[in-house]
Design an enzyme around this catalytic site. Structure first.
Site, short mmCIF file in Angstrom:
data_model
loop_
_atom_site.label_atom_id
_atom_site.label_comp_id
_atom_site.label_asym_id
_atom_site.label_seq_id
_atom_site.Cartn_x
_atom_site.Cartn_y
_atom_site.Cartn_z
N GLU A 46 -4.98 -2.29 -10.43
CA GLU A 46 -4.67 -3.72 -10.23
C GLU A 46 -6.00 -4.49 -10.15
O GLU A 46 -6.96 -4.02 -9.56
CB GLU A 46 -3.92 -3.86 -8.89
CG GLU A 46 -3.65 -5.27 -8.45
CD GLU A 46 -3.15 -5.33 -6.98
OE1 GLU A 46 -3.58 -4.52 -6.14
OE2 GLU A 46 -2.31 -6.20 -6.69
N ASN A 111 -0.43 -12.10 -10.90
CA ASN A 111 -1.12 -10.81 -10.79
C ASN A 111 -0.48 -9.94 -11.88
O ASN A 111 0.68 -9.52 -11.75
CB ASN A 111 -0.90 -10.26 -9.38
CG ASN A 111 -1.73 -9.03 -9.09
OD1 ASN A 111 -2.13 -8.31 -10.00
ND2 ASN A 111 -1.98 -8.77 -7.82
N LYS A 128 3.40 -9.16 -11.37
CA LYS A 128 3.77 -8.59 -10.07
C LYS A 128 4.91 -9.37 -9.40
O LYS A 128 4.84 -10.60 -9.26
CB LYS A 128 2.54 -8.56 -9.17
CG LYS A 128 2.71 -7.87 -7.81
CD LYS A 128 1.34 -7.77 -7.14
CE LYS A 128 1.36 -7.06 -5.81
NZ LYS A 128 -0.02 -6.91 -5.27
N GLU A 147 -2.82 -13.00 -1.07
CA GLU A 147 -2.19 -12.90 -2.40
C GLU A 147 -1.10 -13.95 -2.58
O GLU A 147 -0.87 -14.44 -3.69
CB GLU A 147 -1.58 -11.51 -2.60
CG GLU A 147 -2.57 -10.48 -3.05
CD GLU A 147 -1.86 -9.25 -3.60
OE1 GLU A 147 -1.22 -9.33 -4.65
OE2 GLU A 147 -1.93 -8.20 -2.94
N CYS A 173 0.92 -2.38 -7.32
CA CYS A 173 0.57 -2.17 -5.91
C CYS A 173 1.76 -2.26 -4.95
O CYS A 173 2.51 -1.31 -4.82
CB CYS A 173 -0.54 -3.12 -5.50
SG CYS A 173 -1.27 -2.59 -3.94
N ASN A 198 -4.59 -1.95 -5.01
CA ASN A 198 -5.72 -2.18 -4.09
C ASN A 198 -5.11 -2.17 -2.71
O ASN A 198 -4.42 -3.13 -2.32
CB ASN A 198 -6.34 -3.57 -4.30
CG ASN A 198 -7.23 -3.69 -5.52
OD1 ASN A 198 -8.45 -3.60 -5.43
ND2 ASN A 198 -6.60 -3.91 -6.67
N1 CDT Z 1 -2.59 -5.36 -3.48
C1 CDT Z 1 -1.54 -5.06 -2.71
O1 CDT Z 1 -0.40 -5.34 -3.05
N2 CDT Z 1 -1.82 -4.43 -1.56
C2 CDT Z 1 -0.81 -4.18 -0.58
C3 CDT Z 1 -1.40 -4.32 0.76
C4 CDT Z 1 -0.38 -4.76 1.68
S1 CDT Z 1 -1.07 -5.40 3.12
C5 CDT Z 1 -1.21 -7.01 2.90
C6 CDT Z 1 -0.18 -2.79 -0.70
O2 CDT Z 1 1.05 -2.73 -0.63
O3 CDT Z 1 -0.87 -1.79 -0.81
#
Ligand code: CDT
Length: 313
Positions: A46, A111, A128, A147, A173, A198
């Protein structure tokens, strides 16, 4: 046997000052490594072209527009497409997308992840769906996860496309934590699901989850793969980026739910597995024969309702 050789091209940190051209050089190294190891497709994480910029808040969102791509390929990413076509290796790439203005002048920020075939042509684009984090500046946090300020949810949902001799879907993600993501693709006969992520190790709203990040990562992708009889490829941007440590643990999961390959570093690393797409049928044709066993009539809450409704109120 329909075999697709897939490379999970994990990236280590990308710092804010790193240029697109520098990052693309790293992607090219992984792509060429993929070619040398027989890959049909290489999957990048991502937001693979930039640092994870939602960790900073800017009051005027237009000041963040330099993190977004307005064309794909653009001048900096064209070498990746050209090299993919030359090598005959496809790829999947996550990046921030800024659309051209609508008729009323509105621009959209997504995204996004694209799927590129072995001839360098874009075969699919996914935006996303499940956008995590927060909408507003939260100055008390050690770092932001804004985000929901920087991206609107993708309006198109989860598609599945013919590619690489099979049926391929994408998610990004946070989508991997939601069973609906996999099932919507499962109902379209998906065989290979590609997911970049990420994931900061420190979860600010509930730090008790920090030590469980690796467990939860494996848990959701193994369950999603097994329950839908599909291969799942999860690819991290891991390591310490701008002082924030993120989960690595990129992995390739079989339709059995077994992890068949996994990264052992938190840096740039290519993890390769040979994925037999016909193995999916062992699950989708037996235990998870959806047409035979599913009961959609008793699942209506899943699409008619968003939050919890207590039946005794
Ligand atoms: N990038 C992303 O979606 N990261 C989320 C972190 C969640 S905490 C705000 C994840 O689900 O890994």
């Amino acid at each position: 046997m329909r075999t697709v050789v897939v490379g999970a091209a994990q990236l280590g940190p990308i710092e804010a000052e790193h240029t697109r051209a520098e990052v693309v050089e790293r992607l090219l190294v992984l792509l060429r490594d993929g070619a040398a190891r027989g890959c049909d497709a290489v999957v990048f994480p991502e937001l693979a072209l930039t640092t994870f910029f939602p960790r900073w808040f800017v009051d005027d969102i237009a000041e963040a527009d330099h993190w977004y791509e307005t064309e794909m390929p653009g001048p900096d990413t064209k070498p990746l497409f050209d090299e993919a076509a030359r090598l005959g290796v496809g790829f999947c790439l996550g990046y921030a997308e800024l659309t051209p203005p609508d008729a009323d002048g509105t621009v959209h920020r997504f995204n996004t992840q694209i799927l590129v075939e072995r001839d360098g042509s874009v075969v699919a684009r996914y935006r996303k769906v499940h956008i995590p984090g927060h909408e507003h500046h939260e100055p008390d946090r050690p770092f932001q996860h804004a985000e929901r300020y920087y991206f609107e949810p993708g309006p198109d949902g989860f598609g599945v496309w013919p590619a690489f001799g099979g049926r391929v879907g994408m998610m990004i993600c946070n989508d991997r934590r939601w069973p609906e993501s996999y099932r919507v693709m499962g109902l379209q006969g998906v065989e290979l699901i590609l997911c970049g992520y990420n994931t900061p190790l420190h979860y600010v709203p509930d730090p008790s989850q920090d030590v469980l990040q690796g467990f939860h990562n494996a848990l959701v992708m193994q369950a999603g793969a097994y329950q839908n009889g599909a291969w799942v490829v999860g690819v991290a941007k891991g390591g310490v980026e701008a002082g924030v440590d993120s989960l690595a643990q990129s992995m390739i999961v079989a339709p059995s739910g077994q992890i068949v390959a996994q990264a052992y570093t938190a840096g740039d690393e290519l993890v390769v597995a040979s994925c037999d797409l016909d193995w999916c049928k062992r699950y989708t044709g037996t235990l998870f024969d959806f047409d035979r066993y599913r009961r959609p009539k008793v699942y209506t809450r899943i699409t008619s309702q968003r939050g919890v409704v207590l039946s005794d109120e």
